[in-house]
Write a protein that holds these residues in place. Structure first.
Motif, mmCIF file in Angstrom:
data_model
loop_
_atom_site.group_PDB
_atom_site.id
_atom_site.type_symbol
_atom_site.label_atom_id
_atom_site.label_comp_id
_atom_site.label_asym_id
_atom_site.label_seq_id
_atom_site.Cartn_x
_atom_site.Cartn_y
_atom_site.Cartn_z
ATOM 1 N N ILE A 74 -3.009 5.922 2.313
ATOM 2 C CA ILE A 74 -3.098 5.544 3.838
ATOM 3 C C ILE A 74 -4.170 7.176 4.744
ATOM 4 N N LYS A 99 -7.647 0.957 12.004
ATOM 5 C CA LYS A 99 -7.553 -0.599 11.450
ATOM 6 C C LYS A 99 -6.488 -1.024 11.776
ATOM 7 N N THR A 142 0.933 -1.536 0.202
ATOM 8 C CA THR A 142 0.054 -0.180 0.147
ATOM 9 C C THR A 142 1.075 1.016 -0.331
ATOM 10 N N GLN A 144 -8.500 6.568 9.166
ATOM 11 C CA GLN A 144 -9.245 5.294 9.271
ATOM 12 C C GLN A 144 -8.745 4.223 9.176
ATOM 13 N N GLU A 145 -7.845 3.457 7.949
ATOM 14 C CA GLU A 145 -7.189 2.417 7.823
ATOM 15 C C GLU A 145 -5.483 3.294 9.235
#
Length: 374
Positions: free
Chosen positions: A108, A115, A103, A111-112
């Motif tokens: 990014i 997580k 990624t 929220q990501e």
């Protein structure tokens, strides 16, 4: 003004933009394609032009978070921190590699990242999650300075954990027990080098690796100080011999009491030295210094004889700090003496003592004004 061009392919139609850009007087237009609609291309071009207007260096080529984090560790941490600390950074890198894989760091968001913390903390203790989070925050801060990203996606994140940290049977001795222990060590200090090691850690607050890394040259008997600027590899995952300290704050000179310093002065005068001039040299040991296991066993034996619940040798470091705080020495001084990177570390580790002192200070405050009223 950006120009938008329609590109018709075999499978699909897309759009690309071209933005005028000059570097050192030379025209270097920036192109980017792959947009599904003309409006998407216009919006992206407008964002890029806004960055250029602010003097920001636009990043058109995305880089994976794993790749950037890996390069960041190599640039700022490798050869600059201890082997143990470097392994902690590599542990954080592995966590990032497992979750984010390829990624791009630019993809990014908050929220990501939250997580990720929730996933990582699903089977970890608070201290582990906090350490990884701290490493990533430092990396992201530099990514912003490098203008790879504009937003700190770690800013609002809240570390999540589910496992309670293992509690040692100790942490530290109270003032009375530490006084008993110190007196007992003094009564046995001539019976072996292990007692001298316990004496030094209790009166200096040094970590074990730094204590066994001391050489005779580190002792200044005129000023009654010791210089701390290295460690010694004393365990399986350590590099052999001398190593770096944990951080810049770990390199320091601290003053010891005259009685303790006189003991080591006499010890140096009456015992032979060794090739490294190590104070706690042990030729029979695999790592050529008194082992952590033997030091812990000796400490446990002493405490059981005194009917005191055993602590580890590292607990002597906590005891040293707790005694100083109990005696109301400045927490700023204690933090500096311990070689902590910042005062927040000291506050976190010694909340128990600070809370006890605060209760006493509340009582003292009440008594002050009661006595003034009489």
């Amino acid at each position: 003004m950006a120009s938008i061009r329609k590109r018709v392919g075999i499978k699909r139609t897309s759009y690309e933009f071209t933005v005028s850009h000059t570097v050192n007087g030379e025209s270097k237009p920036i192109k980017k394609g792959g947009f599904r609609t003309k409006s998407e291309a216009k919006a992206a071009a407008a964002e890029l032009e806004a960055q250029l207007a602010k003097g920001l260096n636009p990043v058109t080529k995305k880089i994976s978070f794993v790749e950037y984090f890996d390069e960041w560790i190599g640039l700022y941490k490798k050869d600059k921190v201890s082997t143990t600390t470097l392994k902690h950074y590599e542990y954080s890198l592995n966590a990032v590699r497992e979750y984010f894989s390829g990624t791009p760091i630019q993809n990014i968001n908050g929220q990501e990242y939250q997580k990720f913390l929730n996933w990582f903390g699903s089977n970890k203790a608070k201290e582990t999650v906090a350490k990884v989070h701290g490493h990533i925050k430092s990396c992201v801060k530099d990514a912003i300075e490098d203008q790879l990203i504009q937003i700190d996606f770690t800013r609002k994140a809240k570390p999540h954990w589910t496992v309670q940290a293992k509690k040692s049977i100790e942490k530290h001795l109270n003032y009375g027990d530490s006084e008993q222990l110190l007196q007992t060590i003094w009564s046995k200090v001539d019976e072996g080098l292990g007692y001298s090691l316990l004496l030094l850690i209790l009166t200096s607050g040094l970590r074990f690796g730094k204590a066994v890394g001391l050489t005779r040259k580190d002792f200044d008997f005129t000023e009654n100080t010791i210089k701390i600027n290295k460690t010694w590899g004393y365990k399986k995952n350590s590099l052999p011999g001398f190593g770096l300290t944990k951080n810049e704050q770990s390199n320091r000179t601290i003053r010891l009491d005259k009685i303790t310093m006189n003991h080591f002065k006499e010890l140096f005068n009456t015992t032979p030295t060794n090739i490294h001039e190590l104070v706690f040299y042990s030729p029979e040991s695999k790592y050529k210094v008194i082992s952590n296991t033997n030091a812990n066993n000796l400490l446990k034996k002493l405490l059981l004889e005194l009917n005191i619940e055993p602590i580890t040798v590292h607990g002597l470091r906590h005891t040293h700090a707790s005694v100083l705080l109990y005696k109301k020495l400045s927490i700023h001084y204690v933090s500096e003496r311990l070689g902590h990177s910042d005062i927040e570390t000291t506050l976190k580790e010694y909340t128990h003592v600070i809370t006890e002192l605060r209760l006493q200070e509340e009582q003292d405050t009440v008594q002050i004004f009661e006595s003034m009223a009489v």
